[in-house]
Design a protein around this motif. Sequence first.
Motif, short mmCIF file in Angstrom:
data_model
loop_
_atom_site.label_atom_id
_atom_site.label_comp_id
_atom_site.label_asym_id
_atom_site.label_seq_id
_atom_site.Cartn_x
_atom_site.Cartn_y
_atom_site.Cartn_z
N GLY A 213 37.34 118.03 72.51
CA GLY A 213 37.51 116.69 73.08
C GLY A 213 38.41 115.82 72.23
N VAL A 214 38.32 115.94 70.91
CA VAL A 214 39.19 115.17 70.02
C VAL A 214 40.64 115.61 70.18
CG1 VAL A 214 39.77 114.76 67.60
CG2 VAL A 214 37.39 114.61 68.36
N VAL A 215 40.87 116.93 70.26
CA VAL A 215 42.24 117.43 70.46
C VAL A 215 42.83 116.87 71.75
CG1 VAL A 215 43.59 119.51 70.94
CG2 VAL A 215 41.87 119.54 69.11
N GLU A 216 42.06 116.94 72.81
CA GLU A 216 42.55 116.43 74.11
C GLU A 216 42.84 114.94 74.05
OE1 GLU A 216 41.11 116.27 78.81
OE2 GLU A 216 39.84 117.22 77.28
N ALA A 217 41.94 114.18 73.42
CA ALA A 217 42.13 112.73 73.35
C ALA A 217 43.37 112.38 72.53
CB ALA A 217 40.89 112.08 72.73
N LEU A 218 43.58 113.05 71.40
CA LEU A 218 44.75 112.75 70.58
C LEU A 218 46.04 113.15 71.27
CD1 LEU A 218 43.41 113.76 67.05
CD2 LEU A 218 43.84 111.45 67.90
N ASP A 219 46.04 114.28 71.94
CA ASP A 219 47.23 114.69 72.68
C ASP A 219 47.57 113.67 73.77
OD1 ASP A 219 47.91 116.97 71.31
OD2 ASP A 219 46.87 118.34 72.66
N GLY A 220 46.52 113.19 74.46
CA GLY A 220 46.76 112.24 75.54
C GLY A 220 47.26 110.90 75.06
N ALA A 221 46.80 110.46 73.88
CA ALA A 221 47.17 109.13 73.41
C ALA A 221 48.41 109.14 72.52
CB ALA A 221 45.99 108.51 72.64
N LEU A 222 48.55 110.18 71.69
CA LEU A 222 49.63 110.18 70.70
C LEU A 222 50.77 111.13 71.04
CD1 LEU A 222 47.55 110.11 67.38
CD2 LEU A 222 48.13 108.25 68.94
N GLY A 223 50.59 111.95 72.07
CA GLY A 223 51.63 112.89 72.45
C GLY A 223 51.24 114.32 72.18
#
Length: 501
Positions: A107-117
């Motif tokens: 979930g953290v990986v997905e959230a960071l990809d979505g917000a930071l690229g």
Amino acid sequence: MAGIAVIGAGMGAMAAAARLAVAGHRVAVFERGATYGGALRRFERDGFAFDTGPGLLHLPAVYRDLFVKTGREPLESCVELSQVDPASRHVFADGTAVSLPNASRAGVVEALDGALGAGAGERWSAFVNRARDAWDATRRPLLEEPLRPDWQVLGRDPYPAVRRRGLFGRGKGPTTATLAEVARRELADPRLVALLESHALAYGFDPRSAPASAAVLPYMEQTFGSWYARGGMRALADALYERCLARRVEFTFGAEVTGIVEKDGRAAGVELADGQVAGAEFVVAGGDPVRLAAMVPGGPLWGAEDVGPEVRPERAPGRFTVALALRGARPGDAAHRTVVHGEDRAAELAAVFGEGAGPRAVCHGPTVTVLRPDDPASRPDDDHEAVTLSATVAAGGPWDREAAEAAADRLVERAEAAVPGLRERLLWREVLPPADDEPVAGPALAGREGRFLRPANRTRIPGLYAVGGRSHPGGGPAHAGMSGAIVAGLIVNGEDWRGSA
């Protein structure tokens, strides 16, 4: 069984007292203040209540074990714990925001990809994987066992830094580095760097000097989750105090210990400020090891070859807190914890860790942690909300009123990124600057030649032990609780005890 005198009623001291009492010892606690709990403080006014120390619990297994070992009721029967989700929301200097789920690597990986690229999450995940290696290498010696006599081996950083590349790095092995160097080299994105360094800053560590092994700080949070106690973290202190009373631990408040009594070369009790002497066969001392050393005029408690209380290279900073009483209900989608990251990393680190105290102040755009618990116990009714702001600030003091109010203004201004319309909702605020003797205490870290270790629980005087967040294994509620377990283990099982299996 032996009589044991405990100095202080912080979480580490009470953890030791409860364990020793259930083992059959007579335990008396002497606390110079009016209450218990150490850093787990709570401010209350007009039906509002605010945590003014740590706001969340990581590694709840420490207290689950404590309550199981000291009584029939498990921790969850005494304290209502819940995981906060998201674990944290982050608002970066460029306005980007991301919410990180609790205890979910994917979930953290997905959230960071979505917000930071794309790719940001994988870079963070690779970093956390390396942090796991550091955690596996240091968990037992730096959390579960007494500080080893050959503690110098912990001066080597276990963080498995990536191999250097390029013309001058080709063929060379892994290097050790500071946390800041690791962040710059492995994370690259300044927002990921800010995310990592905010964990260090919250524990009072300067990322420019802290070892790379400080990577275990976000690893612990992401792996074991962030937990909130209904009624605030003070409820955990209340439960531990009640457990001590149930095990017939005696508490005396307003009782300042000024000296350690020695007899035949070992600790034999404590001397109080009013001249009274309380005899004991063992003494367990919480609080500042420097203050403890001053109570023993006969010589140093830790020798030149030991980890001493002055080992840290810089003074630990403090936590500046502002309690806000707001009109209006807490929105249902509000994050329990939001970190509003600093506007100027270099300026903030210079202000918090720079040489010379100077006048008390915070930098122009400090990193601010905003706590908005969804807890009816924190507010007079559902038409109001209690919000706590905190920032890490330079050591020293005192804070005069003008400087404290100016600092509070800056925290409130920054917090509007987490609580829109904050100033329009404000009923009142209480400004709570740190006292000079209330530093932020972080856990012990390996690396940097042992400069981030804490004094051993055993002292050179037989029968005298140090406990709490400024002794091994360091600060934070979980580590303080483990210091109590270690001291109890040494007393109950003998000096050769090497920790639980």
